[in-house]
Design a protein around this motif. Structure first.
Motif, short mmCIF file in Angstrom:
data_model
loop_
_atom_site.label_atom_id
_atom_site.label_comp_id
_atom_site.label_asym_id
_atom_site.label_seq_id
_atom_site.Cartn_x
_atom_site.Cartn_y
_atom_site.Cartn_z
N LYS A 57 42.45 21.14 1.54
CA LYS A 57 42.94 20.12 0.61
C LYS A 57 41.82 19.52 -0.23
CE LYS A 57 46.71 18.89 3.75
NZ LYS A 57 47.26 17.85 4.66
N GLU A 58 40.56 19.69 0.20
CA GLU A 58 39.42 19.14 -0.53
C GLU A 58 38.43 20.25 -0.82
OE1 GLU A 58 37.75 15.94 1.73
OE2 GLU A 58 39.68 14.90 1.95
N GLU A 59 37.72 20.12 -1.94
CA GLU A 59 36.74 21.11 -2.32
C GLU A 59 35.38 20.81 -1.68
OE1 GLU A 59 37.51 23.87 -3.92
OE2 GLU A 59 39.58 23.11 -3.86
N ARG A 60 34.51 21.78 -1.70
CA ARG A 60 33.21 21.66 -1.05
C ARG A 60 32.40 20.49 -1.60
NH1 ARG A 60 27.86 23.55 -0.76
NH2 ARG A 60 27.36 24.61 1.20
N ASP A 61 32.39 20.32 -2.91
CA ASP A 61 31.57 19.27 -3.52
C ASP A 61 31.97 17.87 -3.08
OD1 ASP A 61 30.09 21.16 -4.83
OD2 ASP A 61 31.01 20.86 -6.79
N SER A 62 33.19 17.72 -2.59
CA SER A 62 33.68 16.39 -2.23
C SER A 62 33.02 15.83 -0.98
CB SER A 62 35.20 16.42 -2.02
OG SER A 62 35.54 17.17 -0.85
N VAL A 63 32.34 16.66 -0.20
CA VAL A 63 31.80 16.19 1.08
C VAL A 63 30.45 15.49 0.93
CG1 VAL A 63 32.95 18.13 2.20
CG2 VAL A 63 30.49 18.27 1.77
N PHE A 64 29.77 15.65 -0.20
CA PHE A 64 28.40 15.15 -0.31
C PHE A 64 28.36 13.64 -0.56
CE2 PHE A 64 28.11 19.66 -1.29
CZ PHE A 64 27.12 20.03 -0.39
N VAL A 65 27.38 12.99 0.05
CA VAL A 65 27.23 11.54 -0.08
C VAL A 65 26.90 11.16 -1.51
CG1 VAL A 65 26.05 9.48 0.79
CG2 VAL A 65 26.45 11.44 2.32
N HIS A 66 25.95 11.88 -2.12
CA HIS A 66 25.54 11.66 -3.50
C HIS A 66 25.42 13.02 -4.19
CE1 HIS A 66 24.48 7.51 -2.55
NE2 HIS A 66 23.69 7.92 -1.59
N GLU A 67 25.55 13.02 -5.50
CA GLU A 67 25.24 14.24 -6.23
C GLU A 67 23.75 14.54 -6.08
OE1 GLU A 67 25.51 13.93 -10.45
OE2 GLU A 67 24.97 11.81 -10.47
N ALA A 68 23.39 15.81 -6.22
CA ALA A 68 22.00 16.22 -5.96
C ALA A 68 21.00 15.46 -6.81
CB ALA A 68 21.87 17.72 -6.17
N ALA A 69 21.35 15.18 -8.06
CA ALA A 69 20.41 14.53 -8.97
C ALA A 69 20.14 13.08 -8.60
CB ALA A 69 20.94 14.61 -10.40
N TRP A 70 21.00 12.48 -7.81
CA TRP A 70 20.84 11.06 -7.44
C TRP A 70 19.51 10.82 -6.75
CZ3 TRP A 70 20.00 8.52 -2.87
CH2 TRP A 70 20.18 7.13 -2.87
N TYR A 71 19.06 11.75 -5.92
CA TYR A 71 17.85 11.53 -5.13
C TYR A 71 16.61 11.44 -6.02
CZ TYR A 71 21.04 12.43 -1.35
OH TYR A 71 22.12 12.34 -0.50
N ALA A 72 16.53 12.32 -7.01
CA ALA A 72 15.40 12.26 -7.93
C ALA A 72 15.45 10.99 -8.78
CB ALA A 72 15.40 13.49 -8.83
N ARG A 73 16.65 10.62 -9.22
CA ARG A 73 16.78 9.41 -10.04
C ARG A 73 16.32 8.17 -9.29
NH1 ARG A 73 22.00 11.24 -11.47
NH2 ARG A 73 22.92 9.53 -10.23
N ASN A 74 16.52 8.17 -7.98
CA ASN A 74 16.16 7.01 -7.17
C ASN A 74 14.84 7.19 -6.43
OD1 ASN A 74 18.57 4.91 -7.10
ND2 ASN A 74 19.45 6.97 -7.27
N ASP A 75 14.11 8.23 -6.82
CA ASP A 75 12.78 8.47 -6.27
C ASP A 75 12.80 8.59 -4.75
OD1 ASP A 75 10.09 8.99 -6.49
OD2 ASP A 75 9.48 6.88 -6.49
#
Length: 420
Positions: A57-75
């Motif tokens: 019922k849910e796609e793979r991308d829905s499980v992640f806490v943040h999108e991958a780019a969030w980590y770089a944006r927040n250092d």
């Protein structure tokens, strides 16, 4: 406080670790934040692995806490696919699997838990599964689809939350399912026999077969494939795949080797932490499945393996790492979805702690709230297909005062009016 020269290291790339990193930044910490995870995936949430994602019922991308780019944006410095092999508390370093050393000022251990293994012959066969990581769920999702297509049989060892949720997902795909459970009802040691039978009936109505009072003793196979599962009472169940859903153990070896205070395995295990999630080392904290917290409200030490504990424990630990005053006294909470039944459970009522179960609503329609009482006080509550009642249930638990059982059972009496 000048933070720019300080380094906070988080070991564990799950929900607790990711939310701790997020909180450090939202609280204004401007030093280095290093998040180390032993999976190559970015941090993700685990409930979908046995619920929405597994059922399709849910796609793979829905499980992640943040999108991958969030980590770089927040250092946030990510070290994915890396294990931490040692902590040197005197030098305040962690050693990675590739030999690199990382210095820390404060350290958070959010290493989670790992599935318990079946210690029986046949567990090396290709069709034997565990469910803890995204890769496990992806594999199992394909297996369930194939079983449904080919009229295949899945045997599940364990009728706990994971076992039941996977059984529901498997039946959704059309697979044949047998659940082997040593207790007389599902969830026997969580919600007791009073409510356990309700879940046995629910799954039986959807075609799940139960074998209670038995344990698996052998998984029989040929040419690497599963053929059957045998139990200690002499039964043999046709099986093409087997899922071990017999619980999880906290991943404590890193903390143990570092000499941190631990909780005895007989009492749930885990890293011993105080109400601020600080370990026996003042610069090391622990959160999530691995942390055994001294709960000030319940006046006991608890280790909770559920989503809400990671969601709230990670941020609490982060604030404590920043020397904020933290008292982690959240009421334990979890939820489950099985077929058309949804539920939320709040509180802590282990076997022997309660002397009465009070029902408000209609168990036949599976629309009710169950309350576990000890000496008239609400210890836990579970709402089944009844919504927006978590806050008053938790207020009753937190209040700690005796409650009139008849009023508690009467749907015409507002729950809010019963809390002190």
């Amino acid at each position: 406080m000048v933070d720019a020269d300080r380094t906070f290291v988080i070991v564990g790339g799950g929900l607790a670790g990711a939310k701790a990193a997020e909180t450090l930044r939202s609280e204004g910490f401007n030093g280095r934040v290093i998040l180390i995870g032993d999976e190559r995936e970015h941090p993700y949430e685990r409930p979908p692995l046995s619920k929405g994602f597994l059922s399709g019922k849910e796609e793979r991308d829905s499980v992640f806490v943040h999108e991958a780019a969030w980590y770089a944006r927040n250092d946030i410095e990510l070290h994915l696919g890396q294990t931490v092999t040692a902590i040197d508390r005197e030098a305040k370093t962690v050693r990675l699997g590739d030999g690199a050393l990382i210095q820390y000022d404060r350290l958070l251990l959010a290493t989670g838990a790992e599935p318990r293994r079946l210690d029986i012959p046949g567990t090396d066969l290709a069709g034997v599964h565990h469910l803890r990581r995204l890769a496990h769920s992806e594999r199992l999702r394909h297996v369930l689809k194939a079983l449904g297509r080919d009229n295949g049989h899945l045997v599940i060892s364990g009728a706990g939350w994971i076992g039941l949720e996977v059984a529901a997902a498997a039946r959704g795909y059309g697979a044949e399912v047998t659940v082997v459970e040593p207790e007389p009802t599902p969830l026997h040691n969580v919600i007791g026999p009073e409510l356990g039978q309700l879940f046995a009936d629910l799954h039986a109505e959807h075609g799940v077969r139960f074998h209670f009072g038995a344990r698996l003793t052998e998984i029989v196979g040929q040419d690497g494939l599963v053929l059957a599962a045998r139990t200690d009472d002499g039964e043999e169940h046709l099986a093409h795949d087997v899922l071990a859903a017999i619980g999880a153990a906290p991943r404590t070896s890193l903390a143990e080797t570092a000499g941190l205070a631990m909780v005895d395995r007989a009492h749930g295990g885990g890293i011993a932490v105080d109400a601020s999630l600080r370990t026996s080392d003042p610069d090391i904290f622990a959160a999530g499945d691995v942390a055994a917290v001294h709960h000030p409200l319940l006046d006991t030490r608890l280790r909770v393996e559920h989503w809400a504990n990671a969601l709230n424990g990670g941020p609490a630990a982060a604030r404590a790492m920043l020397d904020q005053h933290v008292t982690y006294d959240r009421i334990p909470y979890f939820f489950s979805d099985q077929y058309d039944l949804g539920l939320e459970y709040s509180g802590w009522a282990p076997p022997g702690s309660y002397d009465q179960v009070v029902i408000r609503g209609d168990t036949g329609k599976r629309e009710f709230i169950a309350f576990w009482l000890g000496e008239g006080r609400v210890l836990a509550g579970m709402n089944v297909n009844v919504w927006d009642v978590t806050a008053p249930i938790q207020a009753l638990i937190r209040g700690g005062a005796p409650v009139d059982a008849e009023a508690l059972a009467d749907p015409s009496v507002p729950l809010d009016s019963l809390a002190p």
